[in-house]
Design a protein around this motif. Structure first.
Motif, PDB file in Angstrom:
ATOM      1  N   ASP A 192      80.691  80.449  67.259  1.00 35.23           N
ATOM      2  CA  ASP A 192      81.704  79.963  66.331  1.00 35.23           C
ATOM      3  C   ASP A 192      82.000  78.490  66.578  1.00 35.23           C
ATOM      4  O   ASP A 192      83.098  78.004  66.321  1.00 35.23           O
ATOM      5  CB  ASP A 192      82.986  80.783  66.418  1.00 35.23           C
ATOM      6  CG  ASP A 192      83.735  80.814  65.089  1.00 35.23           C
ATOM      7  OD1 ASP A 192      84.973  80.707  65.109  1.00 35.23           O
ATOM      8  OD2 ASP A 192      83.078  80.920  64.032  1.00 35.23           O
ATOM      9  N   PHE A 193      81.001  77.754  67.065  1.00 36.57           N
ATOM     10  CA  PHE A 193      81.190  76.342  67.343  1.00 36.57           C
ATOM     11  C   PHE A 193      81.241  75.551  66.040  1.00 36.57           C
ATOM     12  O   PHE A 193      80.374  75.686  65.179  1.00 36.57           O
ATOM     13  CB  PHE A 193      80.046  75.818  68.213  1.00 36.57           C
ATOM     14  CG  PHE A 193      80.037  76.390  69.601  1.00 36.57           C
ATOM     15  CD1 PHE A 193      81.012  76.055  70.514  1.00 36.57           C
ATOM     16  CD2 PHE A 193      79.032  77.264  69.990  1.00 36.57           C
ATOM     17  CE1 PHE A 193      81.004  76.581  71.800  1.00 36.57           C
ATOM     18  CE2 PHE A 193      79.009  77.799  71.261  1.00 36.57           C
ATOM     19  CZ  PHE A 193      80.000  77.456  72.177  1.00 36.57           C
ATOM     20  N   HIS A 194      82.257  74.704  65.907  1.00 38.08           N
ATOM     21  CA  HIS A 194      82.365  73.800  64.773  1.00 38.08           C
ATOM     22  C   HIS A 194      83.366  72.706  65.117  1.00 38.08           C
ATOM     23  O   HIS A 194      84.038  72.771  66.141  1.00 38.08           O
ATOM     24  CB  HIS A 194      82.794  74.538  63.499  1.00 38.08           C
ATOM     25  CG  HIS A 194      84.145  75.170  63.568  1.00 38.08           C
ATOM     26  ND1 HIS A 194      84.391  76.346  64.243  1.00 38.08           N
ATOM     27  CD2 HIS A 194      85.333  74.780  63.046  1.00 38.08           C
ATOM     28  CE1 HIS A 194      85.672  76.662  64.131  1.00 38.08           C
ATOM     29  NE2 HIS A 194      86.271  75.720  63.416  1.00 38.08           N
ATOM     30  N   GLY A 195      83.433  71.700  64.273  1.00 43.84           N
ATOM     31  CA  GLY A 195      84.317  70.565  64.519  1.00 43.84           C
ATOM     32  C   GLY A 195      83.526  69.272  64.648  1.00 43.84           C
ATOM     33  O   GLY A 195      82.300  69.265  64.728  1.00 43.84           O
ATOM     34  N   ASP A 196      84.248  68.153  64.641  1.00 45.44           N
ATOM     35  CA  ASP A 196      83.617  66.838  64.669  1.00 45.44           C
ATOM     36  C   ASP A 196      82.710  66.645  65.883  1.00 45.44           C
ATOM     37  O   ASP A 196      81.589  66.153  65.764  1.00 45.44           O
ATOM     38  CB  ASP A 196      84.683  65.731  64.668  1.00 45.44           C
ATOM     39  CG  ASP A 196      85.271  65.505  63.285  1.00 45.44           C
ATOM     40  OD1 ASP A 196      84.602  65.863  62.287  1.00 45.44           O
ATOM     41  OD2 ASP A 196      86.390  64.970  63.199  1.00 45.44           O
ATOM     42  N   ARG A 197      83.214  66.995  67.055  1.00 43.14           N
ATOM     43  CA  ARG A 197      82.473  66.668  68.272  1.00 43.14           C
ATOM     44  C   ARG A 197      81.137  67.403  68.343  1.00 43.14           C
ATOM     45  O   ARG A 197      80.104  66.809  68.667  1.00 43.14           O
ATOM     46  CB  ARG A 197      83.317  66.976  69.503  1.00 43.14           C
ATOM     47  CG  ARG A 197      84.500  66.029  69.684  1.00 43.14           C
ATOM     48  CD  ARG A 197      85.305  66.375  70.919  1.00 43.14           C
ATOM     49  NE  ARG A 197      84.537  66.198  72.141  1.00 43.14           N
ATOM     50  CZ  ARG A 197      84.415  65.049  72.799  1.00 43.14           C
ATOM     51  NH1 ARG A 197      85.002  63.953  72.329  1.00 43.14           N
ATOM     52  NH2 ARG A 197      83.719  64.971  73.914  1.00 43.14           N
ATOM     53  N   ILE A 198      81.125  68.696  68.046  1.00 44.39           N
ATOM     54  CA  ILE A 198      79.867  69.434  68.128  1.00 44.39           C
ATOM     55  C   ILE A 198      78.928  69.008  67.000  1.00 44.39           C
ATOM     56  O   ILE A 198      77.716  68.923  67.182  1.00 44.39           O
ATOM     57  CB  ILE A 198      80.116  70.963  68.131  1.00 44.39           C
ATOM     58  CG1 ILE A 198      78.828  71.714  68.480  1.00 44.39           C
ATOM     59  CG2 ILE A 198      80.686  71.431  66.807  1.00 44.39           C
ATOM     60  CD1 ILE A 198      78.324  71.475  69.876  1.00 44.39           C
ATOM     61  N   HIS A 199      79.494  68.729  65.813  1.00 49.90           N
ATOM     62  CA  HIS A 199      78.663  68.265  64.699  1.00 49.90           C
ATOM     63  C   HIS A 199      77.979  66.947  65.064  1.00 49.90           C
ATOM     64  O   HIS A 199      76.759  66.798  64.896  1.00 49.90           O
ATOM     65  CB  HIS A 199      79.510  68.077  63.433  1.00 49.90           C
ATOM     66  CG  HIS A 199      78.703  67.664  62.243  1.00 49.90           C
ATOM     67  ND1 HIS A 199      78.326  68.552  61.259  1.00 49.90           N
ATOM     68  CD2 HIS A 199      78.185  66.458  61.876  1.00 49.90           C
ATOM     69  CE1 HIS A 199      77.601  67.920  60.344  1.00 49.90           C
ATOM     70  NE2 HIS A 199      77.520  66.645  60.692  1.00 49.90           N
ATOM     71  N   ASN A 200      78.759  65.995  65.574  1.00 51.09           N
ATOM     72  CA  ASN A 200      78.191  64.700  65.935  1.00 51.09           C
ATOM     73  C   ASN A 200      77.192  64.822  67.079  1.00 51.09           C
ATOM     74  O   ASN A 200      76.153  64.142  67.094  1.00 51.09           O
ATOM     75  CB  ASN A 200      79.297  63.720  66.312  1.00 51.09           C
ATOM     76  CG  ASN A 200      80.191  63.392  65.136  1.00 51.09           C
ATOM     77  OD1 ASN A 200      79.782  63.481  63.986  1.00 51.09           O
ATOM     78  ND2 ASN A 200      81.438  63.023  65.420  1.00 51.09           N
TER      79      ASN A 200
END
Length: 284
Positions: free
Chosen positions: A94-102
């Motif tokens: 369930d990883f998501h968000g700016d940091r993991i995307h970048n």
């Protein structure tokens, strides 16, 4: 909005576990990756120069894992744990968000922006806004870890369902950037029988994509299945690779797999190379 596990508690535990797993992998490389016990003095002295203090190679502790992005997590997980017998390390997701995307996708985002195309057409999920999520599962084998990754739409259940992107159809190993996972067979295993049993067990589970190549020329799927069992592996009997057996095989996701066995002269060649690499590591 970012999920807490990406940056805090769970992720810290994950990093600690990966460090521990990495240590186990390095130990496994000593005992299992290169066949047999190490006894002969190394002839490949030049290999040690890659690990001189301060070099990049001297800062590594081996390969931690191979990653495979899958369309169907359940099917892939079943194959690598139940068919090939890997041990579950952990499941997370369930990883998501700016940091993991970048972290994962900055370069692809830039390319899509420069070309003025929809990121989705390049297989780029929107982890930033959480439209898609990333799930992972780690599977331990004797000497390396395999990470299964699935990028799914947010409305799909975690670790299940299908990927948000369609699988690539062109999977020839000759394409640049193609990768494969190689499994090492034990010395006392009959290679041809192993391949036959692998295909049989996979078919029993409905994994009809699991198909090994043959060493004889076949023109149809019927001919491939009808080939004699001794056509299930290629044994090299001369040159530097004398004693090396191999076959390529497609996995349940269409991924490229290789199975190998190293006996005789080539076994000693790998032993000596590993011993040459380990000596400067032991001196540090």
């Amino acid at each position: 909005m970012e999920t807490i596990p990406n940056d805090h508690g769970v992720d810290t535990a994950r990093r600690d576990l990966l460090r521990t797993t990495g240590t186990a992998v390095l130990a496994g490389l000593t005992a299992a990756t290169i066949p047999g016990a190490l006894s002969a003095a190394p002839r490949a002295q030049a290999a040690a120069t890659t690990n001189v203090p301060g070099s990049l190679g001297a800062r590594l502790q081996g390969v931690q894992h191979f990653g495979l992005t899958v369309q169907n997590m359940d099917r892939a997980f079943e194959f690598y744990t139940e068919v090939l017998g890997g041990t579950v390390v952990m499941r997370d997701g369930d990883f998501h968000g700016d940091r993991i995307h970048n972290t994962l996708l900055t370069d692809e985002d830039i390319i899509a922006r420069e070309r003025g195309v929809n990121p989705r057409t390049r297989g780029i999920p929107d982890l930033r806004r959480g439209t898609q999520r990333l799930d992972v599962r780690f599977v331990q084998f004797d000497n390396v870890v395999i990470e299964l990754l699935q990028y799914r739409d947010a409305d799909q259940p975690m670790g299940r369902g299908h990927s948000f992107a369609e699988p690539r159809e062109q999977m020839s190993p000759a394409f640049p950037r193609s990768m494969h996972i190689c499994f090492y067979l034990r010395d006392d295993v009959d290679f041809n029988t192993f391949i036959r049993d692998l295909e049989t067990e996979s078919a029993r589970r409905g994994m009809t994509q699991v198909k090994a190549n043959r060493v004889i020329t076949v023109a149809t799927e019927h001919e491939r299945r009808a080939a004699p069992i001794e056509a299930n592996s290629h044994r090299i009997t001369q040159g530097r690779s004398d004693g090396w057996s191999l076959i390529y095989c497609k996995g349940p996701e269409g991924e490229q797999l290789e199975f190998v066995q190293a006996l005789g002269p080539v076994k000693r060649t790998f032993q000596e190379a590993l011993q040459a690499r380990q000596r400067p590591l032991a001196d540090r």
